[in-house]
Design a protein around this motif. Sequence first.
Motif, PDB file in Angstrom:
ATOM      1  N   VAL A  94       0.843  -1.198   0.000  1.00  0.00           N
ATOM      2  CA  VAL A  94       0.000   0.000   0.000  1.00  0.00           C
ATOM      3  C   VAL A  94       0.880   1.251   0.000  1.00  0.00           C
ATOM      4  O   VAL A  94       0.612   2.220  -0.713  1.00  0.00           O
ATOM      5  N   PHE A  95       1.934   1.221   0.805  1.00  0.00           N
ATOM      6  CA  PHE A  95       2.847   2.360   0.874  1.00  0.00           C
ATOM      7  C   PHE A  95       3.491   2.618  -0.484  1.00  0.00           C
ATOM      8  O   PHE A  95       3.631   3.773  -0.920  1.00  0.00           O
ATOM      9  N   GLN A  96       3.884   1.554  -1.182  1.00  0.00           N
ATOM     10  CA  GLN A  96       4.474   1.717  -2.504  1.00  0.00           C
ATOM     11  C   GLN A  96       3.491   2.368  -3.473  1.00  0.00           C
ATOM     12  O   GLN A  96       3.861   3.242  -4.256  1.00  0.00           O
ATOM     13  N   ARG A 130      -6.508   9.542  -7.736  1.00  0.00           N
ATOM     14  CA  ARG A 130      -7.487   8.754  -6.982  1.00  0.00           C
ATOM     15  C   ARG A 130      -6.831   7.543  -6.319  1.00  0.00           C
ATOM     16  O   ARG A 130      -7.112   7.227  -5.161  1.00  0.00           O
ATOM     17  N   ARG A 131      -5.925   6.860  -7.042  1.00  0.00           N
ATOM     18  CA  ARG A 131      -5.227   5.710  -6.453  1.00  0.00           C
ATOM     19  C   ARG A 131      -4.386   6.143  -5.251  1.00  0.00           C
ATOM     20  O   ARG A 131      -4.294   5.434  -4.252  1.00  0.00           O
ATOM     21  N   GLY A 132      -3.770   7.322  -5.386  1.00  0.00           N
ATOM     22  CA  GLY A 132      -2.963   7.831  -4.271  1.00  0.00           C
ATOM     23  C   GLY A 132      -3.805   8.125  -3.050  1.00  0.00           C
ATOM     24  O   GLY A 132      -3.407   7.818  -1.920  1.00  0.00           O
ATOM     25  N   ILE A 133      -4.974   8.734  -3.246  1.00  0.00           N
ATOM     26  CA  ILE A 133      -5.876   9.037  -2.129  1.00  0.00           C
ATOM     27  C   ILE A 133      -6.345   7.753  -1.454  1.00  0.00           C
ATOM     28  O   ILE A 133      -6.368   7.641  -0.222  1.00  0.00           O
ATOM     29  N   GLN A 134      -6.713   6.765  -2.272  1.00  0.00           N
ATOM     30  CA  GLN A 134      -7.173   5.487  -1.716  1.00  0.00           C
ATOM     31  C   GLN A 134      -6.052   4.789  -0.943  1.00  0.00           C
ATOM     32  O   GLN A 134      -6.280   4.235   0.141  1.00  0.00           O
ATOM     33  N   ALA A 135      -4.830   4.827  -1.500  1.00  0.00           N
ATOM     34  CA  ALA A 135      -3.690   4.210  -0.815  1.00  0.00           C
ATOM     35  C   ALA A 135      -3.402   4.935   0.494  1.00  0.00           C
ATOM     36  O   ALA A 135      -3.115   4.303   1.522  1.00  0.00           O
ATOM     37  N   ARG A 136      -3.478   6.278   0.469  1.00  0.00           N
ATOM     38  CA  ARG A 136      -3.245   7.049   1.690  1.00  0.00           C
ATOM     39  C   ARG A 136      -4.261   6.682   2.766  1.00  0.00           C
ATOM     40  O   ARG A 136      -3.898   6.507   3.941  1.00  0.00           O
ATOM     41  N   THR A 161      -5.986   3.844   3.097  1.00  0.00           N
ATOM     42  CA  THR A 161      -5.698   2.492   3.590  1.00  0.00           C
ATOM     43  C   THR A 161      -4.460   2.493   4.473  1.00  0.00           C
ATOM     44  O   THR A 161      -4.417   1.837   5.531  1.00  0.00           O
ATOM     45  N   LEU A 162      -3.451   3.230   4.056  1.00  0.00           N
ATOM     46  CA  LEU A 162      -2.201   3.308   4.815  1.00  0.00           C
ATOM     47  C   LEU A 162      -2.429   3.910   6.192  1.00  0.00           C
ATOM     48  O   LEU A 162      -1.948   3.383   7.202  1.00  0.00           O
ATOM     49  N   GLN A 163      -3.186   4.995   6.248  1.00  0.00           N
ATOM     50  CA  GLN A 163      -3.416   5.646   7.535  1.00  0.00           C
ATOM     51  C   GLN A 163      -4.262   4.782   8.468  1.00  0.00           C
ATOM     52  O   GLN A 163      -4.082   4.824   9.684  1.00  0.00           O
ATOM     53  N   LYS A 164      -5.172   3.985   7.909  1.00  0.00           N
ATOM     54  CA  LYS A 164      -5.944   3.052   8.739  1.00  0.00           C
ATOM     55  C   LYS A 164      -5.011   2.014   9.357  1.00  0.00           C
ATOM     56  O   LYS A 164      -5.120   1.700  10.555  1.00  0.00           O
ATOM     57  N   GLY A 165      -4.088   1.491   8.545  1.00  0.00           N
ATOM     58  CA  GLY A 165      -3.141   0.512   9.061  1.00  0.00           C
ATOM     59  C   GLY A 165      -2.214   1.111  10.104  1.00  0.00           C
ATOM     60  O   GLY A 165      -1.920   0.474  11.127  1.00  0.00           O
ATOM     61  N   LEU A 166      -1.761   2.342   9.876  1.00  0.00           N
ATOM     62  CA  LEU A 166      -0.881   3.006  10.837  1.00  0.00           C
ATOM     63  C   LEU A 166      -1.628   3.308  12.135  1.00  0.00           C
ATOM     64  O   LEU A 166      -1.064   3.163  13.230  1.00  0.00           O
ATOM     65  N   GLU A 167      -2.871   3.741  12.025  1.00  0.00           N
ATOM     66  CA  GLU A 167      -3.647   4.033  13.235  1.00  0.00           C
ATOM     67  C   GLU A 167      -3.827   2.782  14.092  1.00  0.00           C
ATOM     68  O   GLU A 167      -3.703   2.826  15.318  1.00  0.00           O
ATOM     69  N   LYS A 168      -4.086   1.648  13.434  1.00  0.00           N
ATOM     70  CA  LYS A 168      -4.225   0.386  14.158  1.00  0.00           C
ATOM     71  C   LYS A 168      -2.921   0.045  14.888  1.00  0.00           C
ATOM     72  O   LYS A 168      -2.934  -0.332  16.070  1.00  0.00           O
ATOM     73  N   ALA A 169      -1.791   0.207  14.197  1.00  0.00           N
ATOM     74  CA  ALA A 169      -0.491  -0.101  14.799  1.00  0.00           C
ATOM     75  C   ALA A 169      -0.175   0.856  15.951  1.00  0.00           C
ATOM     76  O   ALA A 169       0.363   0.443  16.989  1.00  0.00           O
ATOM     77  N   ILE A 170      -0.519   2.138  15.787  1.00  0.00           N
ATOM     78  CA  ILE A 170      -0.266   3.132  16.838  1.00  0.00           C
ATOM     79  C   ILE A 170      -1.090   2.817  18.083  1.00  0.00           C
ATOM     80  O   ILE A 170      -0.582   2.848  19.215  1.00  0.00           O
ATOM     81  N   ARG A 171      -2.374   2.506  17.886  1.00  0.00           N
ATOM     82  CA  ARG A 171      -3.246   2.188  19.034  1.00  0.00           C
ATOM     83  C   ARG A 171      -2.755   0.952  19.776  1.00  0.00           C
ATOM     84  O   ARG A 171      -2.747   0.910  21.007  1.00  0.00           O
ATOM     85  N   GLU A 172      -2.344  -0.068  19.038  1.00  0.00           N
ATOM     86  CA  GLU A 172      -1.825  -1.284  19.668  1.00  0.00           C
ATOM     87  C   GLU A 172      -0.547  -0.982  20.442  1.00  0.00           C
ATOM     88  O   GLU A 172      -0.331  -1.528  21.542  1.00  0.00           O
ATOM     89  N   LYS A 173       0.283  -0.117  19.899  1.00  0.00           N
ATOM     90  CA  LYS A 173       1.526   0.248  20.580  1.00  0.00           C
ATOM     91  C   LYS A 173       1.237   1.018  21.862  1.00  0.00           C
ATOM     92  O   LYS A 173       1.853   0.762  22.902  1.00  0.00           O
TER      93      LYS A 173
END
Length: 400
Positions: free
Chosen positions: A102-104, A123-129, A131-143
């Motif tokens: 997703v980051f790529q 549009r692909r960049g916005i969608q990737a951003r 998805t990426l931020q959702k994954g990062l938020e999950k990792a941040i909350r778990e941390k």
Amino acid sequence: MEAAINHQTYGCSSEAPSVSPTPASMSPTLASVFSKIFSHEALETYLPKIQLVIQDTLRAWSSHPDAINVYQEAQKLTFRMAIRVLLGFSIPEEDLTHLFEVFQQFVENVFSLPVDLPFSGYRRGIQARHTLQKGLEKAIREKLQSTQGKDYSDALDILIESSKEHGKEMTMQELKDGTLELIFAAYATTASASTSLIMQLLKHPNVLEKLREELRANGILHNGCVCEGSLRLDTLIGLHYLDCVIKEVMRLFTPISGGYRTVLQTFELDGFQIPKGWSVMYSIRDTHDTAPVFKDVDMFDPDRFSQARSEDKDGRFHYLPFGGGVRTCLGKHLAKLFLKVLAVELASTSRFELATRTFPRITLVPVLHPVDGLSVKFFGLDSNQNKILTETEAMLGATV
């Protein structure tokens, strides 16, 4: 894609690490936070973690039955380093692979024209951003919810604690933005420099052997392996030839072409007046190619940076792979640390050879890299640094 544009960090060699320059909007407080993140003390704590990530990666490369695409794998390596070391995320391997993909996609569309149409890069960049931020938020909350003790403070820990020291609790959006900035800082330019390093060690086996001699002389390499506990920050700083090799890679193969600056006061250059407020571009590559202090500029010659020659010492801005002045790359020390550890591990625990008949051409966009990614076959080593042949190779009597 304003957020995407705000995280363009290609103006830094990374920086690795790249490594990103101080954004124009960065406050003095935030700049001081990033200085802590890349301080000597912080780098000392990152070092063993970086070494483990690199060792695991080289083992995986050596166990691969076929040649690998070095540039693609270097991108995965620097992304993994950012996630595991800088941010301290304990993301499962499968999720980490997905997050990298997703980051790529996000990075590939950072520079898209702002035309919001279906299937457009924008549009692909916005969608990737998203998805990426959702994954990062999950990792941040778990941390943040984790109660497990840690033996070091990672960059995200420092970012959070520094904000608290200034009486400010970071919002989740600020945490995600800071996290993304740190990933960018350790990604594209560092992957570029890592690939260039491997290519030059392939082209110049005498340089690789001289590196090994320095490691043996300093008690780092013994009986075909890196001595446990031998790799400390001060030790790496004392490896002068290693430093010369990294400097020469960054001189001849600077990941990015240059940078932009705003003129603070009117000045004159070669009879032309440059007005205050104008934007100007400086070229790192042209500077390195034309600087009179460097002899035989097209030759890969680490000894030009030796104490005896010190070609970079004559003049202030002849050598600037990380930019210069107050806007110099904040993560340059992390980038150099990463490259030095990679060089040590390559010299100590790896045997590798070019898998194509000739070396590939180099392209400069978006960062410097081989057009085919550099196809290389890595081999495992026994305790005497001999190649370990696979069962198939042994049956065929392969000589590699």
